[in-house]
Scaffold this motif. Structure first.
Motif, PDB file in Angstrom:
ATOM      1  N   GLU A  14      12.877  -8.965  -0.972  1.00  0.00           N
ATOM      2  CA  GLU A  14      13.540  -8.568   0.337  1.00  0.00           C
ATOM      3  C   GLU A  14      14.937  -8.756  -0.022  1.00  0.00           C
ATOM      4  OE1 GLU A  14      12.840 -10.262   4.598  1.00  0.00           O
ATOM      5  OE2 GLU A  14      12.818 -11.809   3.402  1.00  0.00           O
ATOM      6  N   THR A  67       4.337   1.794   3.915  1.00  0.00           N
ATOM      7  CA  THR A  67       5.146   0.720   4.136  1.00  0.00           C
ATOM      8  C   THR A  67       5.274   0.113   5.396  1.00  0.00           C
ATOM      9  OG1 THR A  67       6.754   2.322   4.990  1.00  0.00           O
ATOM     10  CG2 THR A  67       6.822   1.822   2.441  1.00  0.00           C
ATOM     11  N   CYS A  68       4.406   0.808   6.324  1.00  0.00           N
ATOM     12  CA  CYS A  68       4.338   0.006   7.837  1.00  0.00           C
ATOM     13  C   CYS A  68       2.904   0.886   8.350  1.00  0.00           C
ATOM     14  CB  CYS A  68       5.551   0.099   8.581  1.00  0.00           C
ATOM     15  SG  CYS A  68       6.161   1.797   8.656  1.00  0.00           S
ATOM     16  N   GLU A  92       9.376  -8.096   4.577  1.00  0.00           N
ATOM     17  CA  GLU A  92       8.509  -8.192   3.643  1.00  0.00           C
ATOM     18  C   GLU A  92       7.114  -8.588   3.777  1.00  0.00           C
ATOM     19  OE1 GLU A  92       9.326 -10.530  -0.760  1.00  0.00           O
ATOM     20  OE2 GLU A  92      10.101 -11.739   0.889  1.00  0.00           O
ATOM     21  N   THR A 146      11.230  -2.161   6.129  1.00  0.00           N
ATOM     22  CA  THR A 146       9.877  -2.960   6.647  1.00  0.00           C
ATOM     23  C   THR A 146      10.173  -4.433   6.306  1.00  0.00           C
ATOM     24  OG1 THR A 146       7.892  -3.019   6.559  1.00  0.00           O
ATOM     25  CG2 THR A 146       8.830  -2.503   4.364  1.00  0.00           C
ATOM     26  N   PHE A 195       5.295  -5.760   4.107  1.00  0.00           N
ATOM     27  CA  PHE A 195       4.893  -4.946   3.023  1.00  0.00           C
ATOM     28  C   PHE A 195       3.978  -5.741   2.036  1.00  0.00           C
ATOM     29  CE2 PHE A 195       6.322  -5.250  -1.628  1.00  0.00           C
ATOM     30  CZ  PHE A 195       6.452  -3.780  -1.696  1.00  0.00           C
ATOM     31  N   VAL A 247      13.081  -4.280   2.237  1.00  0.00           N
ATOM     32  CA  VAL A 247      12.530  -4.530   0.885  1.00  0.00           C
ATOM     33  C   VAL A 247      13.066  -3.559  -0.128  1.00  0.00           C
ATOM     34  CG1 VAL A 247      10.266  -4.464  -0.291  1.00  0.00           C
ATOM     35  CG2 VAL A 247      10.676  -5.317   2.110  1.00  0.00           C
TER      36      VAL A 247
END
Length: 184
Positions: free
Chosen positions: A64, A43-44, A91, A89, A94, A71
């Protein structure tokens, strides 16, 4: 978490050096593990303590949440169940990571098509010329396969050279490796 991801990658024959080359080619530092249609992505950034890995192919939709910049994903379960998952996170981050994983998957599936063609596994109809039988398409895929092969060899060479000598691979050696590969 790294141990679990490493086992996943090994079980699915996903090599770290391949992911490094593919994600560098699509311009994304945050790497997932991609094997064609199956994409396990973070996710990040993986060094973030809040990182979560998920399978993109199980995702139905994502958007979002305006209220808190998170998200929300709708994930498909095994028996038709739907799960709503919220992740911390942006958008933009993402979408960037998912798009990069999609590009890697597209390249891998194109290479799969090319190798099927090279190995004689593409069925051809006598009177039908489809996308899958187009000579120009296969020449483009051949170039993609060669480019990725060269990038992978040079990536491995550079990692080994840095480890042994503590510096980047000399330009003359890179040119010679490319010359030797292109000779065949």
């Amino acid at each position: 978490m790294k141990d679990v991801l490493s086992r996943f990658a090994q079980a699915n024959l996903i090599h770290e050096y391949e992911m490094e080359v593919h994600f560098a080619k699509v311009g994304c530092q945050t790497r997932g593990y991609v094997a064609g249609h199956h994409r396990l992505v973070p996710t990040c950034g993986s060094s973030n303590e809040q990182v979560i890995y998920y399978m993109v192919h199980l995702m139905e939709d994502a958007s979002e949440l305006e209220s808190d910049k998170r998200v929300e994903m709708i994930m498909n379960g095994r028996e038709g169940d739907k799960y709503h998952v919220q992740i911390a996170t942006s958008e933009r981050t993402f979408r960037r990571i998912v798009s990069a994983a999609d590009e890697v998957a597209k390249e891998q599936l194109s290479l799969f098509e090319y190798w099927m063609y090279r190995l004689g596994k593409v069925k051809r109809e006598i009177f039908e010329r489809t996308y899958f039988g187009d000579y120009c398409v296969y020449m483009k895929l051949r170039k993609l396969a060669l480019d990725l092969f060269i990038q992978t060899v040079l990536h491995i060479l550079n990692k080994a050279h840095k480890k042994v000598y503590g510096e980047e691979t000399p330009t003359e050696l890179v040119k010679e490796v490319k010359r030797v590969i292109n000779k065949f």
